[in-house]
Design an enzyme around this catalytic site. Structure first.
Site, PDB file in Angstrom:
ATOM      1  N   LYS A 112       0.833  -1.225   0.000  1.00 12.42           N
ATOM      2  CA  LYS A 112       0.000   0.000   0.000  1.00 12.42           C
ATOM      3  C   LYS A 112       0.857   1.260   0.000  1.00 12.42           C
ATOM      4  CE  LYS A 112      -4.340  -1.712   1.123  1.00 12.42           C
ATOM      5  NZ  LYS A 112      -5.158  -2.383   2.099  1.00 12.42           N
ATOM      6  N   LYS A 195      -4.625 -10.599  -6.829  1.00 11.58           N
ATOM      7  CA  LYS A 195      -5.785 -10.816  -5.973  1.00 11.58           C
ATOM      8  C   LYS A 195      -6.975  -9.957  -6.412  1.00 11.58           C
ATOM      9  CE  LYS A 195      -6.125  -8.765  -2.050  1.00 11.58           C
ATOM     10  NZ  LYS A 195      -6.022  -8.172  -0.713  1.00 11.58           N
ATOM     11  N   LYS A 198     -10.928  -4.650  -3.684  1.00 11.60           N
ATOM     12  CA  LYS A 198     -12.095  -3.776  -3.746  1.00 11.60           C
ATOM     13  C   LYS A 198     -11.942  -2.650  -4.776  1.00 11.60           C
ATOM     14  CE  LYS A 198     -13.125  -4.593   1.148  1.00 11.60           C
ATOM     15  NZ  LYS A 198     -12.491  -4.249   2.417  1.00 11.60           N
TER      16      LYS A 198
HETATM   17  P1  TYM Z   1     -10.551  -6.692   4.178  1.00 10.70           P
HETATM   18  O1  TYM Z   1     -11.689  -5.769   4.425  1.00 10.70           O
HETATM   19  O2  TYM Z   1      -9.497  -6.286   3.233  1.00 10.70           O
HETATM   20  O3  TYM Z   1     -11.113  -8.083   3.686  1.00 10.70           O
HETATM   21  C1  TYM Z   1     -12.117  -8.783   4.401  1.00 10.70           C
HETATM   22  C2  TYM Z   1     -11.850 -10.272   4.337  1.00 10.70           C
HETATM   23  O4  TYM Z   1     -11.854 -10.719   2.988  1.00 10.70           O
HETATM   24  C3  TYM Z   1     -10.660 -11.434   2.706  1.00 10.70           C
HETATM   25  N1  TYM Z   1     -10.312 -11.221   1.297  1.00 10.70           N
HETATM   26  C4  TYM Z   1     -10.154 -12.215   0.403  1.00 10.70           C
HETATM   27  N2  TYM Z   1     -10.227 -13.548   0.528  1.00 10.70           N
HETATM   28  C5  TYM Z   1     -10.014 -14.292  -0.581  1.00 10.70           C
HETATM   29  N3  TYM Z   1      -9.733 -13.759  -1.791  1.00 10.70           N
HETATM   30  C6  TYM Z   1      -9.653 -12.428  -1.969  1.00 10.70           C
HETATM   31  N4  TYM Z   1      -9.379 -11.897  -3.157  1.00 10.70           N
HETATM   32  C7  TYM Z   1      -9.860 -11.579  -0.829  1.00 10.70           C
HETATM   33  N5  TYM Z   1      -9.857 -10.231  -0.635  1.00 10.70           N
HETATM   34  C8  TYM Z   1     -10.141 -10.031   0.664  1.00 10.70           C
HETATM   35  C9  TYM Z   1      -9.633 -10.847   3.660  1.00 10.70           C
HETATM   36  O5  TYM Z   1      -8.557 -11.732   3.867  1.00 10.70           O
HETATM   37  C10 TYM Z   1     -10.470 -10.653   4.897  1.00 10.70           C
HETATM   38  O6  TYM Z   1     -10.588 -11.854   5.627  1.00 10.70           O
HETATM   39  N6  TYM Z   1      -7.568  -6.157   8.088  1.00 10.70           N
HETATM   40  C11 TYM Z   1      -8.820  -6.755   7.680  1.00 10.70           C
HETATM   41  C12 TYM Z   1      -9.978  -6.360   8.562  1.00 10.70           C
HETATM   42  C13 TYM Z   1      -9.724  -6.599  10.012  1.00 10.70           C
HETATM   43  C14 TYM Z   1      -9.709  -7.864  10.662  1.00 10.70           C
HETATM   44  C15 TYM Z   1      -9.414  -7.585  12.031  1.00 10.70           C
HETATM   45  C16 TYM Z   1      -9.900  -9.173  10.223  1.00 10.70           C
HETATM   46  C17 TYM Z   1      -9.461  -5.640  10.938  1.00 10.70           C
HETATM   47  N7  TYM Z   1      -9.280  -6.256  12.160  1.00 10.70           N
HETATM   48  C18 TYM Z   1      -9.332  -8.619  12.965  1.00 10.70           C
HETATM   49  C19 TYM Z   1      -9.806 -10.192  11.175  1.00 10.70           C
HETATM   50  C20 TYM Z   1      -9.503  -9.921  12.516  1.00 10.70           C
HETATM   51  C21 TYM Z   1      -9.108  -6.302   6.261  1.00 10.70           C
HETATM   52  O7  TYM Z   1      -8.687  -5.269   5.845  1.00 10.70           O
HETATM   53  O8  TYM Z   1      -9.916  -7.131   5.579  1.00 10.70           O
END
Ligand code: TYM
Length: 328
Positions: A112, A195, A198
């Protein structure tokens, strides 16, 4: 011990099929296994610039998505990270137990920040995994279902728990990342070597896409040379990604899917994948629209925050006491 399951999603951008497969698809099963704490990581959403109105709308959308995916507020707590002040308070403590070196090695930070000027990189982006570790620790969560891209952050949370417990005694619960066997990393449809994220409208399937748009995106997904529907990530990344999506949605193994599609040409295979995604998302979208209309998420978030605060405050007190803060 019953399982304590925690996970969160950041309300940035539009949610994708990757997010759905990693978290939303399994919510019902998670609730059968144990107590669930599911949240909207709105403080994490601030680590990159975001318009206030977009953040508000995304947060509402995400609450509705969780409910549309089957989250049962009686069996789990659904809450906004920002409505539980203990996250920020624990963060102020734990930032002293994670170090610059290890934080600067985090892949997500490197990716990032690579495109940004140093003066534009907020401290919050760098310290992102500290807050994430606090999210997990506060609820004594032992299971954290996520996609593969988050596992490095959870490893760091584990290091933190080890470090802290070695110093102060058995205060924190050790968490573990849980990634799906099939679907841990859904790739972009337009470039299956990166990957699905969003912020890639061509390669993404967004959870709010119309069925016709979903079909168009899948039918024009990049495929590979050859004509056989076989899983081979190196030589057939496009087909492998579509197989993964199909299997994750139908809850079957890759080899089962390879058998189903043994005599299919790419075009017919893509049609079947599009049908699978549409069959899954259309009823989900209907539930989502109803929830947005009746605003049922409001009470749920309120109740969820109460439940979450009660547990999180206990952990915070335990930590404060252990490190020598005077509790008066
Ligand atoms: P975020 O919002 O980027 O994504 C949410 C969840 O989706 C999964 N993910 C994917 N899985 C498979 N293939 C993909 N292309 C893909 N893109 C996203 C992510 O791995 C995630 O599980 N940091 C986290 C949010 C968070 C969190 C936490 C998660 C904050 N605190 C504590 C677990 C525990 C995040 O940005 O996820």
């Amino acid at each position: 011990m019953a399982e304590r399951i925690l996970t969160g999603i950041k309300p940035t951008g539009q949610l994708t099929l990757g997010n759905y497969i990693a978290v939303l698809k399994n919510l019902k099963q998670q609730m059968d296994r144990g107590e669930c704490f599911i949240f909207i990581a709105d403080l994490h959403a601030l680590t990159l610039p975001i318009d206030p109105e977009v953040l508000r709308q995304n947060s509402i959308d995400l609450a509705a998505f969780y409910l549309a995916a089957g989250l049962d507020p009686k069996r789990s707590a659904l809450f906004l990270q920002s409505s539980v002040p203990a996250h920020s308070e624990l963060n102020a403590i734990m930032q002293n137990y994670l170090y610059m070196g290890e934080l600067s090695r985090m892949t997500q930070f490197k990716e990032k920040s690579a495109k940004m000027k140093e003066n534009a990189i907020g401290l919050g982006l760098f310290a992102y995994p500290v807050l994430m570790a606090c999210d997990i620790i506060l609820y004594d969560a032992n299971i954290v279902p996520v996609g593969e891209d988050q596992t490095q952050h959870i490893e760091l949370a584990r290091d933190l728990v080890n470090r802290f417990n070695n110093r102060y005694g058995n205060i924190l619960t050790m968490p573990k990342a849980e990634v799906r066997k099939v679907g841990k990393r859904i790739m972009s449809l337009s470039n299956p070597t990166v990957k699905m994220s969003k912020s890639d409208p061509k390669g993404d399937i967004f959870l709010k896409d119309d069925p016709a748009v979903i079909r168009k995106k899948i039918m024009s997904a990049v495929t590979d040379l050859g004509s056989e529907v076989k899983f081979d990530e190196e030589n057939k990344p496009g087909i492998s990604n579509l197989l993964t999506i199909y299997c994750a949605l139908k809850d079957i193994s890759i080899s089962e899917a390879e058998q189903i599609f043994a005599n299919y040409r790419y075009g017919d295979f893509k049609k079947a994948v599009a049908d699978a995604v549409i069959d899954e998302l259309v009823p989900f979208q209907e539930r989502y629209r109803q929830i947005i209309k009746d605003k049922s998420y409001e009470d749920v978030l309120n109740e969820g925050a109460k439940k979450a605060r009660a547990i999180a405050n206990q952990t915070l007190k335990r930590v404060q006491k252990a490190i020598g803060l005077l509790i008066v």
